[in-house]
Structure formats: C-alpha cells, structure tokens
Design a protein around this motif. Sequence first.
Motif, PDB file in Angstrom:
ATOM      1  N   GLY A 163       4.891  -7.274  72.347  1.00 15.77           N
ATOM      2  CA  GLY A 163       4.563  -7.249  73.774  1.00 15.77           C
ATOM      3  C   GLY A 163       5.650  -7.714  74.707  1.00 15.77           C
ATOM      4  N   TYR A 244      -4.699  -5.887  77.340  1.00 15.02           N
ATOM      5  CA  TYR A 244      -3.297  -6.176  77.637  1.00 15.02           C
ATOM      6  C   TYR A 244      -3.119  -7.608  78.116  1.00 15.02           C
ATOM      7  N   LEU A 247      -2.460  -9.845  75.318  1.00 15.77           N
ATOM      8  CA  LEU A 247      -1.077  -9.694  74.868  1.00 15.77           C
ATOM      9  C   LEU A 247      -0.142 -10.443  75.805  1.00 15.77           C
TER      10      LEU A 247
END
Length: 315
Positions: A163, A244, A247
């Motif tokens: 990431g 996300y 992450l």
Amino acid sequence: MNGRQKPVEYFATQIEAEIYQADYNKLHFYRSLPGHQITLAELYHRWLPAHTANTAPSQSTLDSYNNSFKHLSPLQYEPFQSLKYADYQKILDSMRKSGLSYSSLKKVRSLISLLEKYALKIELINKCYAPLLSIGKNKAVRPHHPFSRQKINRLWAHINDPGVDTVLILLYTGMRVGEMLALQKNDVNLRQGYIRITKSKTVSGIRTIPIHHRIYPLIVSRIKSLGPNLVSDSEGRPYDYSRYCQLWRNVMHSIKANSHTTHDCRHTVATLLDNAGANETAKRRILGHAGGDVTERVYTHKGIRQLRKCIELLK
C-alpha cells in the motif's frame, strides 16, 4: 388450476414487492390498493432509479444516498405524507448527539430535500420541510496539514510495504482517493506519460494528470498486476473506500504518521506546488479545482507540457 396459485414475480425485499403490487393494481385495475399510502421507504426506492437515470451519479454518491437513508430508517415505514418537520429534526438531532459529523447531517438533509422534490413532482405532498431543518454549524474536527519531507522520505524507504506505493501515487498526482480507486488501467497512457481521470465528484475533476517521473515505475508495476483496476489487492480485487482506509492506516502506522488522513495528500501537493511557485492555472488543472477560464482546450500538446512542468516541481 387445482387450487394452485401461479407466482407473478419474485422479489428480494418486501419494499420491492409492495411497489410492484401497487403498480400492478393501478395497471390492471385502474385504481390504487385500498388504503395504500406511500411510505418513506417506498418513495426512496421509487425515486432512486428515476434520479439515477436522470443524473448518472457516481458509485460514491449512490453509497452516500444509501447510507443517508439508513439514518432515516426509524421513519421508513411511515406514510410519507404524514411526516412533518419534527420527525425529520428528531433524526438529525439524534445524529448530532451521537457525534456524527456535520457532513453526515448535511447529506441526510440533502436526501430529504431530494425526496420531497420528487414527492412534489408526483403530487404526493405540497409542502417541503428540508429548508427548515437545522444541522448546526460546521466545525472543523481537524485542520488538514501537509506531509513533511521526512515523512515522504520514510514512505520511499518503505516502498516495498503493501500500500505504500498508493500513498506516493496520491502525493505525486494530487488525486482524490476515490478518483484513484476508480482508475482503470486503460485510463493510464504509459507511452505519453499521463493519467486520465474519468470519474470524479466534480466536473472540474475530469482531467489529465502527467505522471511524475518518480512514480512512473510504481504505475508500471500496478499496470502489470492482476485485475482491471489500477489499484487492487494481491488477488486483483478493487478496493472500496472502507477497505482502502484500513490499508492507509497500516501504512501510516509504519511511518509513524497516524494523524494524517487521505485528503492530506492533496493538501500536500497544493502546498508544495505553491511553495515552488507553480503556475496557478496548471496547479488548478492538476488538482481538479474549478476557477479561471481554462477549458478542455488546455489538453493540447503544449498544455500537457505545461502540466508536466508543473507536476515535476514536486521533489
């Protein structure tokens, strides 16, 4: 028929079945069901397809409508015509007491307004309460602040961690995180070195961003990964915003920058370009900000060169 009834249609939810039943009755018997009153839930599920067909909202906007409707769930089975100012205001007051953001309250009020306008159109009501609803004052919970050079260097030092490359892509393009997550690989032109944003929350957000030379290898690596999306997990599955964010939190923890949010990347790009004396028009185009009299004519070869000159001011 030997006492057997033949199913007319099947539905996933009760609301869908009730809408079909009401419409079927009007179509075949030319009258509404006896005592039928359109509930808030029925109105929402009638409004949403019509609104989607007319405005083609983004997936994030559709998700926002769905989330706002969930806040209105205590009222969903109430006849829409019977709902008054106090009913809506009670929902909003409860949200405020729960500590929900001004933005969340504003989205719920906006949904109420959209539903009321639709109800006016179909002559279900003759009065709207949304303009009267109070959501308090917008208080910034935390001002955005740019990433320091030390933190950006830490990201480069952790480039092989999962990431990290996505954070650097945000820091060298100025994209919104939603724009990045929506990117398809065919939105990237590696030969000419630019990314085309085709899905954005604003009209100004539809734009071209040159690929900074430092993140070019990161983009190439992402192009070679599984799945059609530029940013996806190891199995080629695209990220939604919620996944996300997890992450993102992992990356921020690894570089000791837990206080940063995704929007700080855009703030960083804007600040660094300002500090470097970037051309204001080019900076606006890169960030997708409205303003000035710039049009799509900027995307000539000369325009791209100007944008590339601007983005390369980031070090």
